[in-house]
Each structure stands twice: as structure tokens, then as C-alpha cells.
Design a protein around this motif. Structure first.
Motif, PDB file in Angstrom:
ATOM      1  N   ASN A  43     -31.442 -23.823   6.906  1.00  0.00           N
ATOM      2  CA  ASN A  43     -30.799 -22.966   6.687  1.00  0.00           C
ATOM      3  C   ASN A  43     -30.332 -21.723   7.796  1.00  0.00           C
ATOM      4  O   ASN A  43     -30.508 -22.047   9.110  1.00  0.00           O
ATOM      5  CB  ASN A  43     -32.262 -21.790   6.549  1.00  0.00           C
ATOM      6  CG  ASN A  43     -32.781 -21.908   4.692  1.00  0.00           C
ATOM      7  OD1 ASN A  43     -32.424 -21.949   3.967  1.00  0.00           O
ATOM      8  ND2 ASN A  43     -33.853 -21.330   5.093  1.00  0.00           N
ATOM      9  N   VAL A  44     -29.075 -21.388   7.846  1.00  0.00           N
ATOM     10  CA  VAL A  44     -27.993 -20.483   8.359  1.00  0.00           C
ATOM     11  C   VAL A  44     -28.635 -19.278   8.426  1.00  0.00           C
ATOM     12  O   VAL A  44     -27.931 -19.193   7.184  1.00  0.00           O
ATOM     13  CB  VAL A  44     -27.290 -21.063   9.047  1.00  0.00           C
ATOM     14  CG1 VAL A  44     -26.316 -21.519   7.673  1.00  0.00           C
ATOM     15  CG2 VAL A  44     -26.494 -21.157  10.125  1.00  0.00           C
ATOM     16  N   ASP A  45     -28.756 -18.366   8.537  1.00  0.00           N
ATOM     17  CA  ASP A  45     -28.355 -17.049   9.005  1.00  0.00           C
ATOM     18  C   ASP A  45     -27.097 -16.130   9.037  1.00  0.00           C
ATOM     19  O   ASP A  45     -26.704 -16.548  10.244  1.00  0.00           O
ATOM     20  CB  ASP A  45     -28.986 -15.786   9.731  1.00  0.00           C
ATOM     21  CG  ASP A  45     -30.594 -16.040   8.329  1.00  0.00           C
ATOM     22  OD1 ASP A  45     -30.718 -16.849   7.622  1.00  0.00           O
ATOM     23  OD2 ASP A  45     -31.522 -15.969   8.831  1.00  0.00           O
ATOM     24  N   ILE A  46     -25.970 -15.468   8.339  1.00  0.00           N
ATOM     25  CA  ILE A  46     -25.066 -15.507   8.825  1.00  0.00           C
ATOM     26  C   ILE A  46     -24.660 -14.305   8.797  1.00  0.00           C
ATOM     27  O   ILE A  46     -25.054 -13.510   7.427  1.00  0.00           O
ATOM     28  CB  ILE A  46     -23.437 -16.099   7.295  1.00  0.00           C
ATOM     29  CG1 ILE A  46     -24.020 -17.688   8.035  1.00  0.00           C
ATOM     30  CG2 ILE A  46     -22.268 -15.468   7.851  1.00  0.00           C
ATOM     31  CD1 ILE A  46     -23.325 -18.486   9.074  1.00  0.00           C
ATOM     32  N   PRO A  47     -24.524 -13.518   9.848  1.00  0.00           N
ATOM     33  CA  PRO A  47     -24.333 -12.149  10.044  1.00  0.00           C
ATOM     34  C   PRO A  47     -23.277 -11.404   8.974  1.00  0.00           C
ATOM     35  O   PRO A  47     -21.751 -11.905   9.217  1.00  0.00           O
ATOM     36  CB  PRO A  47     -24.653 -11.806  11.209  1.00  0.00           C
ATOM     37  CG  PRO A  47     -23.954 -12.622  11.850  1.00  0.00           C
ATOM     38  CD  PRO A  47     -24.043 -13.583  11.045  1.00  0.00           C
TER      39      PRO A  47
END
Length: 477
Positions: free
Chosen positions: A193-197
Motif C-alpha cells: 500500500n501507498v497513501d496519497i494525500p
């Protein structure tokens, strides 16, 4: 390439077993790492126009038994893909896979002092003396065309199941979530997973909202957008659902029509965050307000406005140029972004890519060129503000636009008046500015999405009028 694909991937599998799942190859001299990097690099297709190929030898990191990340196949970016196929893939323009975008680490930069040589202050600076105007203006689509991202500003769902954006590959998906007062897009690829604001919201929400995010001082576009018609999260226009390219840079040509001002520090997408004045506000039509505010604060007894432009005082063509900054279709910049001032000749600042283009797309619609074709325009001195009041929200207000038409026309001028039912008689725009389909947003048709915009070529179109009358008659039967 004498070896077969199956043989090549058998070799890769052997390398994986030898070094272990999630191992990081420590030196580029290692022959097995070099071979894996070389094999994977062959599978990376040509990058998007915003990225150029790199000659640097890539780093390779195995993230899972199937997922590999390579750095510098595309310059400065990580490319994530499976061992056995080029799609789906992810492109992450970050220095580190662990850190992701560094937007949250830049609070101090956002509060740094800014010299503000351009003199922009933002709409709130106008409220002290122009409160009524300000209260109406902040409700307009112009003002709402960009804002700082917050959960309450986002129209799309942030809770399950409506917050989900699946793709045609079950191992690649996105979900949107609240995180404190803000929100993120979580991209999941084979469990990684990667979180993109969603740092910046663009679009008023009439059609859609799309989102920008910061990585240090660089501004990029997020992968998912919210579309209000279907009330769904969909792939952002121009993106391929199986090519999650998070490295799409946001250039000044985009920002000129979504923000009042921002200072670019280095092309193509480095900006001074503290300089941003979000939304299209008063100063894009009246000019930067600092001198005006300072003068009248020092001279409160003087009522005649100084150091500010009233567009209605300008010659007709210069009035039209104020609106033409964003309503003349796609353009290239001749001079630095945000250097146009009300009263200037826009042709000295923008080079229209298709000056006569009659497209009705969101980003390419040349509304001004279409208006110039209208007999209403040719036979009068009308400008955009004869039909639009930029200080108030008018969207969907049929009465307002009907009254705008009746400033110059009588009801009896309509040759179809005797045939019109009561519910159609007041809808001048529906007959004389027929809506046309938007088809310039790549991928919309594939997602089953159709949109339309009013054509600003005002005309008598009997065939279209007959369609409007037939629809009205059908709805009353």
C-alpha cells in the motif's frame, strides 16, 4: 533475446528463492541483481510525455513474492510491477518507497515568510470593505475551483463501500479514507500500500473534483477523481486504470485557471506553497489588491477606488480578455504564468492552440470564440458579464438567464412562442444554447460517463427546438 520468456522468468524465480522474499540487493555488481534489473527494464513501456527515459542503472527491491520495485528506469521514480507482465504497474516519483510523498513534513514551509512581490492577497482581504460582494462571491464556481484539501471539502464518499475504486485487475485497487481533518487515496497493489494525500481539491464539484498532492515542493495529480453525475470515484481523466502513474506533474498552464496565484520556483512543478491563493478570486478580474488595500487603509476618507481595475471601465476587447484567460480554450504561455493583468492584451500572454476550435470539452471549450459567432454578439456591444454576474452563484438559475435574454429581446420575438408549453417558455438557454456532449476527457466513455456543457454559440436551431418541444410534450402526457 534468444532465450524464451519462460526460461527468463525461471531464472528470476531462482534468484528470488536464493535471496529470499523482500530481500534488497545491496550492490549493483551482483550479477543476479543486474540480470533481474535488465529483464524488468525491457518490460517497461514508453513512459508518458512528462517523463523521459533514464540511462542510470536501476535499483531493484522485491516487495513480495510477485511484486518488484525498480528505481530510475524512469528518472527519479520507482516503477512497481509483477515479475511476469508489464501491466498493471505503479509509478511513484518519490525518493524513498518507505516515506512516500512528504507533504506532511512540510508544515514549516507552508508558514514561511513570502515576499509577495506580485501583490496578491486573496479574496478575504476584500471582505472588510466589500462584505456583501465577498459573501456572494465565495459561493461561486470560480472561487470553489480549487481549495486546500480537507475531508469536508471532498464530495465523494470516504467510507466503505462507496469509497472504493476497483480496477479490472483484482490485485490493484484504491480506497479513499479520512485521516484527521484531511483525506488520502490508498493504492493497494498485491497487498503493498501507498497513501496519497488529497492536499488540494480542484473543481467546484458541478462535474467533478480531482485532487493534487505535494511531495516536498513538487505538485502532482492523484489517480482517483470524484464525478458528481454517477456519484462515484473513477480514474482521473487521462489515466489508464492499470497504469497508476502518480508522477503526473501539475504545470503552471493548469494552475492559471484553477488558482489566483502561486509562485513557481523551478519548472515544471516546483512551487512555493505559502504563496498559493486557491480558487479564482477577485484579483484575477480586478488585479492584485495589495496597493489598493494599503492605499485605502491609509486614506479611509477617500472613496474613489485607487490601484484597482474595474473591468467595466475597459474597452470591450479588454473586458473579454479578462474572461478569456480561462474561457478561450487550451493555450501555451508566451510569458510567465500569472503575469497577465486586467487591461492587458491577452494575445501577448497566451498562444491559443486552436483559436477557432468549436469543441465543448471542459478544458478545451473555446466559449469566447463560440460567443463571437452569435448574432447577439455581432449586433451589439455585449460582453460575458451581460449574461453572467461573477459575484454571485447563478448555476441552474433559469430565471436569471431568462431575464438576461429579455434585456434585449421581447418574449414575442420567439417565433415558436405559440407552440411552447409553460415549462419550456422560460428556458431560453435550453433552446438557443444547446448543450453538447463532452468527449475530451480520456477514459470517460470507457467508464460509462457522459457529460455536457452549454454551447456559447447563441443561435436559432429549429431542429433542436423541435426536440425540446417534443421532450416537453412527452413529459406532460
Amino acid at each position: 533475446m534468444a532465450r524464451s520468456s519462460n526460461h527468463r522468468w525461471k531464472v528470476i524465480a531462482a534468484v528470488v528463492l536464493a535471496f529470499g522474499v523482500a530481500a534488497i540487493w545491496s550492490t549493483r555488481e551482483d550479477a543476479d541483481q543486474a540480470k533481474l534489473a535488465k529483464d524488468l527494464a525491457r518490460k517497461v513501456e514508453s513512459p508518458t510525455p512528462t517523463v523521459v527515459e533514464s540511462n542510470a542503472e536501476p535499483d531493484v527491491v522485491r516487495l513480495s513474492s510477485k511484486l518488484v520495485a525498480q528505481k530510475d528506469v524512469l528518472p527519479g521514480a520507482w516503477v512497481l510491477q509483477r515479475d511476469d507482465q508489464p501491466r498493471p504497474r505503479m509509478i511513484l516519483p518519490f525518493e524513498s518507497l518507505e516515506d512516500g510523498p512528504l507533504s506532511e513534513k512540510l508544515a514549516e514551509q507552508g508558514s514561511e515568510r513570502w515576499s509577495n512581490e506580485a501583490g496578491y492577497l486573496g479574496a478575504d482581504a476584500c471582505a472588510a470593505c466589500h462584505l456583501e460582494r465577498h459573501q456572494g462571491f465565495v459561493m461561486t464556481a470560480h472561487h470553489q475551483t480549487s481549495s486546500l484539501g480537507s475531508a469536508k471539502q471532498i464530495h465523494g464518499a470516504l467510507t466503505s463501500p462507496a469509497n472504493e475504486l476497483p480496477t479490472s485487475d483484482p490485485e490493484l485497487s484504491l480506497t479513499m479514507h479520512e485521516r484527521g481533518d484531511s483525506a488520502i487515496q490508498r493504492v493497494s497493489f498485491h497487498g503493498w500500500n501507498v497513501d496519497i494525500p488529497m492536499d488540494v481539491v480542484t473543481g467546484s464539484g458541478k462535474v467533478a473534483q480531482t485532487f493534487l498532492y505535494w511531495d516536498n515542493d513538487r505538485l502532482f495529480q492523484a489517480f482517483a477523481s470524484y464525478f458528481s453525475g454517477p456519484d462515484k470515484w473513477l480514474t482521473s481523466p487521462g489515466f489508464d486504470e492499470l497504469d497508476v502513474n502518480l508522477g503526473r506533474v501539475i504545470r503552471t498552464e493548469c494552475l492559471e485557471c484553477h488558482v489566483t496565484y502561486i509562485e513557481q520556483t523551478e519548472p515544471p512543478n516546483h512551487y512555493r506553497r505559502s504563496s498559493a491563493i486557491w480558487g479564482i478570486s477577485c484579483e484575477r478580474c480586478h488585479g492584485p489588491g495589495r496597493k489598493h488595500v494599503e492605499y485605502h487603509q491609509a486614506n479611509p476618507e477617500l472613496k474613489q477606488a485607487r490601484h484597482i481595475v474595474h473591468p467595466s471601465d475597459l474597452p470591450r476587447e479588454r473586458q473579454l480578455d479578462v474572461c478569456g484567460q480561462c474561457h478561450s480554450g487550451a493555450f501555451d504561455l508566451k510569458k510567465p504564468a500569472f503575469s497577465f493583468r486586467p487591461g492587458d492584451d491577452l494575445t501577448q500572454y497566451h498562444r491559443l492552440l486552436k483559436p477557432e476550435f468549436d469543441d465543448s470539452g471542459i478544458h478545451t471549450s473555446n466559449q469566447l470564440a463560440r460567443l463571437r459567432l452569435s448574432e447577439c454578439f455581432e449586433q451589439s456591444q455585449m460582453t460575458c458579464t451581460d449574461c453572467h454576474d461573477p459575484h454571485v452563484a447563478q448555476r441552474g438559475n433559469e430565471v436569471f438567464f431568462r431575464e438576461a435574454c429579455l434585456k434585449c429581446h421581447e418574449v414575442e420575438h420567439c417565433g415558436l412562442q405559440p407552440e411552447l408549453s409553460a415549462d419550456v417558455a422560460g428556458k431560453c438557454v435550453e433552446c438557443h444554447m444547446p448543450s453538447t456532449a463532452i468527449d475530451d476527457l480520456a477514459g470517460m466513455k470507457l467508464q460509462g460517463l457522459t457529460l455536457s456543457m452549454a454551447d456559447h454559440f447563441i443561435r436559432v436551431d429549429r431542429d433542436h427546438a423541435d426536440e425540446v418541444i417534443d421532450r416537453s410534450n412527452d413529459s406532460t402526457e
